[in-house]
Each structure stands twice: as structure tokens, then as C-alpha cells.
Write a protein that holds these residues in place. Sequence first.
Motif, mmCIF file in Angstrom:
data_model
loop_
_atom_site.group_PDB
_atom_site.id
_atom_site.type_symbol
_atom_site.label_atom_id
_atom_site.label_comp_id
_atom_site.label_asym_id
_atom_site.label_seq_id
_atom_site.Cartn_x
_atom_site.Cartn_y
_atom_site.Cartn_z
ATOM 1 N N THR A 21 0.486 -1.232 -0.231
ATOM 2 C CA THR A 21 -0.235 -0.262 0.064
ATOM 3 C C THR A 21 0.862 1.639 -0.326
ATOM 4 O O THR A 21 0.541 2.556 -0.950
ATOM 5 C CB THR A 21 -1.434 0.166 1.044
ATOM 6 O OG1 THR A 21 -1.195 -1.275 1.220
ATOM 7 C CG2 THR A 21 -1.548 1.336 0.954
ATOM 8 N N HIS A 22 1.702 1.401 0.392
ATOM 9 C CA HIS A 22 3.364 2.249 1.226
ATOM 10 C C HIS A 22 4.083 2.333 0.295
ATOM 11 O O HIS A 22 4.902 2.159 1.169
ATOM 12 C CB HIS A 22 2.181 3.070 1.853
ATOM 13 C CG HIS A 22 1.411 3.008 3.027
ATOM 14 N ND1 HIS A 22 0.228 4.507 2.510
ATOM 15 C CD2 HIS A 22 0.662 2.459 3.349
ATOM 16 C CE1 HIS A 22 -0.071 4.059 3.321
ATOM 17 N NE2 HIS A 22 -0.672 3.296 3.215
ATOM 18 N N GLN B 270 2.308 -4.296 4.578
ATOM 19 C CA GLN B 270 1.641 -3.100 3.514
ATOM 20 C C GLN B 270 2.628 -1.650 3.596
ATOM 21 O O GLN B 270 3.084 -0.854 2.692
ATOM 22 C CB GLN B 270 0.704 -2.138 4.474
ATOM 23 C CG GLN B 270 -0.458 -3.278 5.592
ATOM 24 C CD GLN B 270 -1.268 -3.635 3.651
ATOM 25 O OE1 GLN B 270 -1.437 -2.999 3.552
ATOM 26 N NE2 GLN B 270 -1.405 -4.548 4.159
#
Length: 494
Positions: free
Chosen positions: A290-291, A339
Motif C-alpha cells: 500500500t505504501h 503494507q
Amino acid sequence: MKRVIIAFVAIIIVSVATLYFFSEILYTSSFGQKILMKMEGDQVAEFYFKENQTTKDTLYMNGVIYSNTLHDIKEILFENPKVTTLVMEEVPGSIDDEINLLASREIRKHHINTYIPENGMVASGGTDMFLAGEKRNIHATAKLGVHSWSGEDSVALDFPKDHEEHKKYVNYYTEMNIPTEFYWYTLEAASADSIHWMTANEIKKYDVVTDSGIETSELLEIQKQIASDEYLGRGTGNNQKAQDFIRSYFKNIGLEKFDTDYDSPFTFKGRKTKKERTGTNFIGYIKGKTHPKKYIVIGAHYDHLGIINDTIYNGADDNASGTSALLTLAKYFSKNQPQHSILFAAFDAEELGLFGSKYFVDNPPVLLSDIKLNINMDMISRNPKNEIYVVGTYPYPQFKPIIESIAKDSPLTVSYGHDDPDDKTKDYWMFSSDNGPFFRKGIPNITFSEEDHPGYHQATDDIEDTNPEYYKNVAKLIQKSIEAIDQNFPNSKQ
């Protein structure tokens, strides 16, 4: 003449019968199979305990599975009911598949875990037995092999998919909670007279290993190895063996590189001699889902005091413990994508003045502003009070509720402190380890560490004083804390 012919025919019949029955005995009896294995330079499977074992919860295995393996495993488990793990060191296959599947089911029946250790090799029927483990783990340097099978005049794929010959294997994999697609994959991966060594992606795809957490058996194994005399106390400038191990481990688990190598060499001046010296950090990372441009740095120093007055200072706790945790965490997250991107840093020259971590923050592979947190591990395997300190939640209180929520389910005594400069009851640790350079740069950091013990910076800091259960529990606490922070990063502006 007639009698001669009859006698001659009788001799032929007897000879053929003898050869036939001898061949049958040779191939089907345990005695005959032992002879065949010896003639081929192999050995039949043996189960055993090692001489230096203090408990009999870990059973070892070596050799080819044969007709007596079912009897052998039943007998040793009956005599040693506390066995929880079967370590398969070199099991290249089976010469009796029926017995192999029965013996494998016996392993699952007793809820035994299976593990392939460093440089271990398991293949063919041995792979089927490995899959019987309730929990299954493989060292990064171990090999797991598969191939097809063949009959007298046909190969596996000649039979229709619903044939009984296929069903016995498909049913077995189903029992072991292995996807049935794995069986068809093995038939296509290599022919019966060849072998295919599974890749990390294939192992993950077919649920060959279980990902319930970091591999605690490997955690202890790595600590023991790099705290052994052959690693020469990992003194900076004389720690090439440790460097080779870390570099190979990063490569084997597939960490990504920022440059062409994991190596990040640097120079510094010794505090006493003022002479220029060289150290080497090792840097690798896993891209976040995600990041991907935001990083959590997990670090530990792998150096120690080296050799002093001809005595090796092995530094089992300081800091083979943190180094082993770093590597096993890297392996865990390589199979469980986070993530945020996670950067793994094995720092050198910590004992000489935090020079490795200083170099890292002064020459970062990513923008310092993109590093959201540093997790530091230094001395985490030896504490008589079952206590681990979490350091850094005073200046960074946003992380404390998350760690507390994980800690409440841990058997450890999790304490907080050594991070308030006004608390004169405790030493101040915010500059004492590789967290210090991150702290100076304003990067949030959390350190997991113990208070000093009698072996601290002594030649007595050896593997024998490691508390395995305590160490495993600390590593699990760190793993779960990182996961919780990664999945719900506090006060993060992203």
C-alpha cells in the motif's frame, strides 16, 4: 542322456526360481533394501537424537525411506512421546511409496512439525513425508525437490486423472491440507529420472510451508551458528564469515537491493587509535503493498568484540540474538508482504561507536523523510526475569498502545522505560545502541532490549546461556508488533 537333460532343465528351473525369489526378497524386504542401498552408496532412513540434546522434543532423520520406516517411526515415537519436531536433514526419496505414505500419516497423527535445516536436502518421497508436518518450515539454504513417477511401461501422465494410481496421492495431499494442484505440478515439473528444486515462489504458491509466524527453530539455529567460535566473535574487520552468511541469506530469501549489492561499505576512524578502518552494513528491502515509498527500518548490529587476548568473545546475546531475529523477520515478511516497505539493515561497528548506523542515516538509500520508524533489536535472548524492555515510547507515545495490545497476550514481562531523560532511576538508552543515530535525525524509533546481565561484554556471553523460550517469545512479540504498526500506522501522514 535323458537323465542329463532332466537334470539340466531342473538346474535351470531352480536357478531361475532362485534368481526370481532372491530378487523379490532383495527389493521387498527391509534386509534386501539395506543391501541395495549400501551397494548404491546410500543409506536407509534412520531416526535419531543428537548427543548434545538436553531434551528429546526434536527428532532427526537422514536417509532413504524404505519398508521398515513405518515400524521405525512408530517405535521411536512410542518410546519418546514428547517429540514435537522432525528435522529432515537429507532425505532424497523413498523406495517404498506405500510405506512412505503410512509413515507420513503417523507423523501427522502425532501432530509433529517438520523442518528442513540449513543446507538440508529433501526430495521425491521425502517431500511427501515433509508435507505431513502439522507445521512445516524450511531454512533459506535448504532444498526441496519434486518429480513425476513411472511404472514398468508407462509414466504418471499416461494414466487418466481419475485413475487409482493418482487418487492415492491426491487423497494424501488432501489429508495434509495441500492443494491438489500441487500433485499435478510435481508430475510436470520433472520426469521420473530427474528432479526439480522448488523455488521460493513455488513453495509459497502450494502452501508447502506454514506461515504461522517467524521460524523459531531457525531463529535458534542461526544464533548458534553466528555465535560459534568459527565466526571469531564477529569483530569489525575480521567478520567476513558473518558477512558472507548475511549476504547469502538476504539473497536466498529474495530481498530487493537498492544498488547492485546488499553490501554497503564505509570507513571510520577508531576512537582510540584514530586510524581509518572499514566496516560493512548489509541493506535489503521488501516493497510494501500500500505504501511502497514509505519505509520501516528493522535493524540490528551483527558485530561484537572479536578476539581479545587470544580469547573469542562470541556475543551470543550481544548481538547474535538481534541478528538472527533480523534475518528470520526478513524471511517471514518476504512471505507475508507488508503494507509499508520494510528495509532490513544489519549494521557493523556498533561496538566501536555506532558507526554503521551513523553511516546509514548520513548516507540513506531512501529519503530520511520517507523512513517512518526504526525498530532496533539489541540483546534479546537472555534474561532471568523473563523481562524485555521496549524503549522509545516516552518520546514516541503513539506506538505504546499498539505494542501494549500485543504484549497483553505475551507470556513475557514487557516493561517500558530507559527513554525518559528525567528518570534518574534508569540508565538512558536513547543513544546507547543503533537507535541513537536515528533519534538524532528525528526519526521515530523503538528498541527491544534487556538490561545488562553478567555475560555482557564478557567471554561468557555464549549460546549455552540463551533462554530459548524467552528468546522465541521476544521474537514473536517483535514480529506481531511490527505487523500491527504496519497495518495501522499511528498518526501517519501518508
